[in-house]
Design an enzyme around this catalytic site. Structure first.
Site, short mmCIF file in Angstrom:
data_model
loop_
_atom_site.label_atom_id
_atom_site.label_comp_id
_atom_site.label_asym_id
_atom_site.label_seq_id
_atom_site.Cartn_x
_atom_site.Cartn_y
_atom_site.Cartn_z
N THR A 172 -7.84 2.50 7.95
CA THR A 172 -7.92 2.27 6.44
C THR A 172 -7.42 1.05 6.21
O THR A 172 -7.81 0.11 5.44
CB THR A 172 -7.34 3.37 5.90
N GLY A 173 -6.34 0.49 7.10
CA GLY A 173 -5.74 -0.94 6.76
C GLY A 173 -6.70 -1.84 7.09
O GLY A 173 -6.75 -2.87 6.34
N LYS A 201 0.90 -1.20 0.16
CA LYS A 201 0.06 0.10 -0.03
C LYS A 201 1.08 1.19 -0.05
O LYS A 201 1.57 1.37 0.99
CB LYS A 201 -1.01 -0.01 1.25
N THR A 228 -8.73 9.27 8.67
CA THR A 228 -8.30 7.92 7.74
C THR A 228 -7.79 6.64 8.89
O THR A 228 -7.28 5.89 8.58
CB THR A 228 -6.78 8.21 7.04
#
Length: 264
Positions: free
Chosen positions: A211-212, A176, A208
Site C-alpha cells: 500500500t505504501g 499516513k 494490503t
C-alpha cells in the site's frame, strides 16, 4: 505533439509483484505516466513474507539512474527500499546531479511480515542525505516514529511528528494514519505551516501488501503530470483506497492491492 509525463522509481524488486518497482511501474502505467526504474535490491518474497534480500552494489544503482535520466529524463521520481547507507548516499548524489526537484521519498523500513528492509545505520543517512531533497516524504506511523523519535498514538502526536520530520528538510510531510486505532483513518499533510487532513473509512481486509509503495507511486505519477501537490495527494489517496477496496484476493498471506483500480 503530446508530451508524455515520465516518472522514475528507485526501489527494490518484489518477486511477488505487489510492492516495490513492480507496484510502482503498474501504478505509473495505470495513471498514464511512462515509468522507468533503478533497482536497489532484489527480494525473494510472496504474500506470506520475505525470504531473502539481495542488495545491488551502489555503483549499479547509480549507473541505472544515470543512463535513464541522461536519455529519457523524468518529471518526477520516487524512492522506496534503499537498504543501506551507501545506496542512499549514491542515490542522493544522482538526484542532485540531475536536478530532480519533484522527489517523493517513501522511507521503506520494514516489510508487512516484519523483515527489515533498511539497515539501522542507514536511517541517519536517510535523514541527512535524502530527506532534504524531498518534495514530500510519506511515512507510515512506525516509520514516522523512527524518523522523529516521537511516540505516535494520537492525531495530535501525528502533527507533532510531522513538524519534527519537516525540520529534517523535506518540503512536505505526508503522515499516513492507518496504524492508529479506530474505524476512520486520518492522513495528515504538513507543508511547514498548514495541516491538511484527509479521512476515509477503514477497510477490513488482509490484502494490503504494497500500500505504501502504491500510494507513493500514485503521488509521484500525479506530480509528474504537474498536478498541484495537495490535489496530487488527494488523488493518490483516492487511488489507494480504490486499490484496497478492489484487491484481487491473491495469495495466502497479505495479498496485493489492485493496481488497475479506476478513480476519477
Amino acid at each position: 505533439m503530446t508530451t508524455i509525463a515520465k516518472a522514475m522509481t528507485i526501489a527494490g524488486s518484489d518477486s511477488g509483484g505487489g510492492a516495490g518497482i513492480q507496484a510502482d511501474l503498474k501504478t505509473f502505467h495505470q495513471l498514464g505516466v511512462y515509468g522507468t526504474s533503478a533497482i536497489t535490491a532484489i527480494t525473494a518474497q510472496n504474500t506470506k513474507g520475505v525470504a531473502g534480500v539481495y542488495p545491488l552494489p551502489a555503483e549499479a544503482v547509480v549507473q541505472q539512474i544515470s543512463e535513464v535520466l541522461s536519455d529519457i529524463g523524468a518529471e518526477a521520481a520516487k524512492t522506496g527500499m534503499l537498504f543501506n547507507a551507501e545506496i542512499i548516499e549514491a542515490v542522493a548524489g544522482e538526484i542532485k546531479k540531475f536536478g530532480l526537484d519533484k522527489l517523493v521519498v517513501d522511507p521503506v523500513m520494514i516489510a508487512k511480515g516484519g523483515a527489515k528492509l533498511l539497515q539501522d545505520e542507514a536511517i541517519a543517512a536517510l535523514k541527512r542525505h535524502l530527506l532534504p531533497l524531498a518534495e514530500v516524504v510519506t511515512p507510515n506511523l512506525p516509520e514516522a516514529e523512527c524518523l522523529s523519535g516521537l511516540q505516535i498514538v494520537t492525531p495530535e502526536q501525528m502533527r507533532e511528528a510531522a513538524r519534527a520530520i519537516h525540520q529534517l528538510g523535506a518540503r512536505h510531510v505526508m503522515m499516513k494514519g492507518g496504524h492508529l486505532q479506530g474505524d476512520a483513518i486520518v492522513d495528515i499533510l504538513f507543508d511547514g505551516r498548514d495541516f491538511y487532513e484527509m479521512a476515509h473509512g477503514r477497510i477490513q481486509t488482509r490484502h494490503t501488501h504494497g500500500t505504501g509503495c502504491t500510494f507513493s507511486a500514485a503521488l509521484t505519477a500525479e506530480l509528474a503530470k504537474k498536478t498541484p501537490l495537495v490535489q496530487a495527494v488527494e488523488k493518490a489517496n483516492r487511488f489507494i483506497v480504490a486499490a484496497i477496496q478492489t484487491a484481487p484476493q491473491i495469495g495466502e498471506g497479505h495479498g496485493p492491492t489492485n493496481h488497475w483500480a479506476v478513480v476519477d
